[in-house]
Design a protein around this motif. Structure first.
Motif, mmCIF file in Angstrom:
data_model
loop_
_atom_site.group_PDB
_atom_site.id
_atom_site.type_symbol
_atom_site.label_atom_id
_atom_site.label_comp_id
_atom_site.label_asym_id
_atom_site.label_seq_id
_atom_site.Cartn_x
_atom_site.Cartn_y
_atom_site.Cartn_z
ATOM 1 N N VAL A 163 0.837 -1.204 0.000
ATOM 2 C CA VAL A 163 0.000 0.000 0.000
ATOM 3 C C VAL A 163 0.870 1.251 0.000
ATOM 4 O O VAL A 163 0.601 2.213 -0.738
ATOM 5 C CB VAL A 163 -0.941 -0.016 1.223
ATOM 6 C CG1 VAL A 163 -1.599 1.334 1.400
ATOM 7 C CG2 VAL A 163 -1.993 -1.083 1.064
ATOM 8 N N ALA A 167 0.983 4.124 -2.767
ATOM 9 C CA ALA A 167 0.720 5.527 -2.438
ATOM 10 C C ALA A 167 1.859 6.412 -2.916
ATOM 11 O O ALA A 167 1.627 7.489 -3.483
ATOM 12 C CB ALA A 167 0.521 5.675 -0.936
ATOM 13 N N SER B 39 -7.930 13.172 9.412
ATOM 14 C CA SER B 39 -6.897 12.531 10.232
ATOM 15 C C SER B 39 -7.269 12.606 11.713
ATOM 16 O O SER B 39 -6.892 11.723 12.493
ATOM 17 C CB SER B 39 -5.522 13.145 9.975
ATOM 18 O OG SER B 39 -5.460 14.441 10.441
ATOM 19 N N GLN B 42 -9.506 9.717 12.139
ATOM 20 C CA GLN B 42 -8.710 8.504 12.076
ATOM 21 C C GLN B 42 -8.021 8.222 13.423
ATOM 22 O O GLN B 42 -8.083 7.105 13.940
ATOM 23 C CB GLN B 42 -7.668 8.730 10.995
ATOM 24 C CG GLN B 42 -7.069 7.512 10.428
ATOM 25 C CD GLN B 42 -6.142 7.869 9.306
ATOM 26 O OE1 GLN B 42 -5.631 8.985 9.197
ATOM 27 N NE2 GLN B 42 -5.894 6.921 8.447
ATOM 28 N N VAL B 123 -0.557 3.161 7.040
ATOM 29 C CA VAL B 123 -1.398 3.245 5.847
ATOM 30 C C VAL B 123 -2.121 4.587 5.817
ATOM 31 O O VAL B 123 -2.292 5.203 4.754
ATOM 32 C CB VAL B 123 -2.386 2.063 5.811
ATOM 33 C CG1 VAL B 123 -3.430 2.259 4.753
ATOM 34 C CG2 VAL B 123 -1.638 0.775 5.551
ATOM 35 N N THR B 127 -2.248 7.262 2.701
ATOM 36 C CA THR B 127 -3.436 7.797 2.034
ATOM 37 C C THR B 127 -3.516 9.315 2.195
ATOM 38 O O THR B 127 -3.952 10.013 1.284
ATOM 39 C CB THR B 127 -4.709 7.153 2.597
ATOM 40 O OG1 THR B 127 -4.692 7.269 4.012
ATOM 41 C CG2 THR B 127 -4.807 5.715 2.215
ATOM 42 N N VAL B 130 -1.458 10.839 -0.500
ATOM 43 C CA VAL B 130 -2.130 10.836 -1.799
ATOM 44 C C VAL B 130 -3.198 11.922 -1.840
ATOM 45 O O VAL B 130 -3.324 12.665 -2.827
ATOM 46 C CB VAL B 130 -2.741 9.450 -2.089
ATOM 47 C CG1 VAL B 130 -3.542 9.483 -3.370
ATOM 48 C CG2 VAL B 130 -1.652 8.410 -2.194
ATOM 49 N N GLY B 131 -3.974 12.048 -0.746
ATOM 50 C CA GLY B 131 -5.015 13.078 -0.699
ATOM 51 C C GLY B 131 -4.444 14.468 -0.846
ATOM 52 O O GLY B 131 -4.966 15.296 -1.600
#
Lengths: 187, 164
Positions: A163, A167, B39, B42, B123, B127, B130-131
């Motif tokens: 992952v 990414a 976040s 999260q 992880v 992400t 990427v965001g």
């Protein structure tokens, strides 16, 4: 409960700080302050992880959550905007409705949760304790979390690496590797 | 009712924290602040998992007796292993029983949620990266990261395309 557990007071203090920081982040429009407070939130939750016996998680949260995340968000903020625009009042009301419906559903479910710290709860009674009893015989390392992460559930960790690779690839494709162009701060 | 809630006080706080994060996601039009809220949400979910794994009176799941009782005999074992495999097996069985006894004495918190959340933290950062990269690209293309302005720009482009 025979004796009052004083570390519980520390937990309450940390919870109060988390609530205060969270509400401050919601109310702030200055993005720099919001991003820095998100780092503070991560660090306080890392402190709470320590009192909840999750030392490895606290370590990772302090390094990755409070460190790398904050740097990434600061870089993105510098490349985009410093201030959030004010939103219409109706949007706040809509958000409040969404949040109260979701929160009510979760509160309804709280009664079915196991009691805090219960050693016989379904989450704690079976496979987790098995790992603790079998780690000394199976794997020659004392830290059970490391044993589970790297050996018992090694394929999960491998998936995690995949992952992260995906990414990193995605970020590179989005921002481009051409050094002549203006490059992003990520990765 | 009061007792039921008092025994689950941590969950209530964690739910309020989660809802704070959700509010920050829904009630702002700024994409960076929305990711900050995500976040926040999260981290609150991580807190929920770790709270479930806590055992009262427990210790962090690191076995301290292990290093002296088992690691020490392990060194002797390897020296003896060449001499007689049978003796090695016997000693292995003894020290295994010893280690089991030692782990049974102390109470440890559940290590499994810790492992799951370690994976989730890393992880989550991936992400988030990427965001944020998407937000930077949106800013490069549209010149804004407020979703109202983005919608208007999209409508304007659509109308211009239709009238042309």
């Amino acid at each position: 409960m025979t004796e009052f557990d004083w570390t519980q007071l520390l937990d309450y203090a940390l919870m109060g700080m988390l609530l205060a920081v969270g509400i401050a982040i919601v109310r702030l429009r200055n993005l720099f302050a919001a991003v820095m407070l998100a780092g503070v939130y991560s660090l306080i939750s890392a402190a709470w992880f320590v009192t909840l016996d999750a030392v490895d998680v606290a370590f990772t949260e302090a390094a990755v959550g409070a460190g790398i995340s904050t740097v990434l968000m600061l870089a993105a903020m510098l490349l985009t905007a410093r201030e959030a625009e004010p939103v219409k009042a109706i949007r706040h009301w809509a958000a409040l409705i969404v949040v109260s419906v979701a929160g009510a559903a979760l509160f309804y479910a709280v009664g079915d949760m196991p009691v805090y710290g219960d050693p016989n709860s379904p989450a704690n009674a079976y496979v987790g304790m098995d790992y603790i009893t079998s780690t000394p015989n199976d794997i020659a390392i004392p830290n059970v979390v490391t044993a589970v992460l790297a050996s018992y559930r090694g394929f999960d960790t491998f998936g995690e690496v995949v992952v992260i690779f995906a990414a990193g690839l995605g970020v590179m494709l989005l921002l481009g590797l051409n050094p002549g162009k203006k490059t992003g701060g990520e990765e | 009712m009061i007792e039921l809630l008092a025994e689950r006080f941590n969950y209530i706080i964690v739910i309020i924290l989660m809802m704070t994060g959700l509010y920050a996601v829904v009630a702002t039009g700024n994409l960076v602040k929305r990711l900050v809220g995500l976040s926040l949400f999260q981290t609150s979910v991580f807190l929920l998992y770790i709270t479930i794994g806590k055992v009262s009176g427990g210790q962090p799941p690191i076995l301290p007796e292990y290093s002296e009782s088992y690691g020490g005999s392990n060194a002797g074992e390897t020296a003896m292993a060449a001499a007689s495999p049978a003796a090695e097996a016997a000693e292995g069985a003894v020290s295994q029983g010893e280690a089991l006894q030692n782990t049974a004495e102390a109470i440890y918190s559940n290590p499994l949620p810790h492992v799951l959340i370690l994976t989730a933290i890393v992880v989550g950062v991936a992400t988030l990266a990427v965001g944020l990269a998407l937000v930077v690209r949106i800013r490069e293309t549209y010149g804004t990261i407020e979703d109202e302005a983005l919608n208007q720009a999209d409508y304007a482009a659509e109308n211009a395309r239709r009238s042309a």
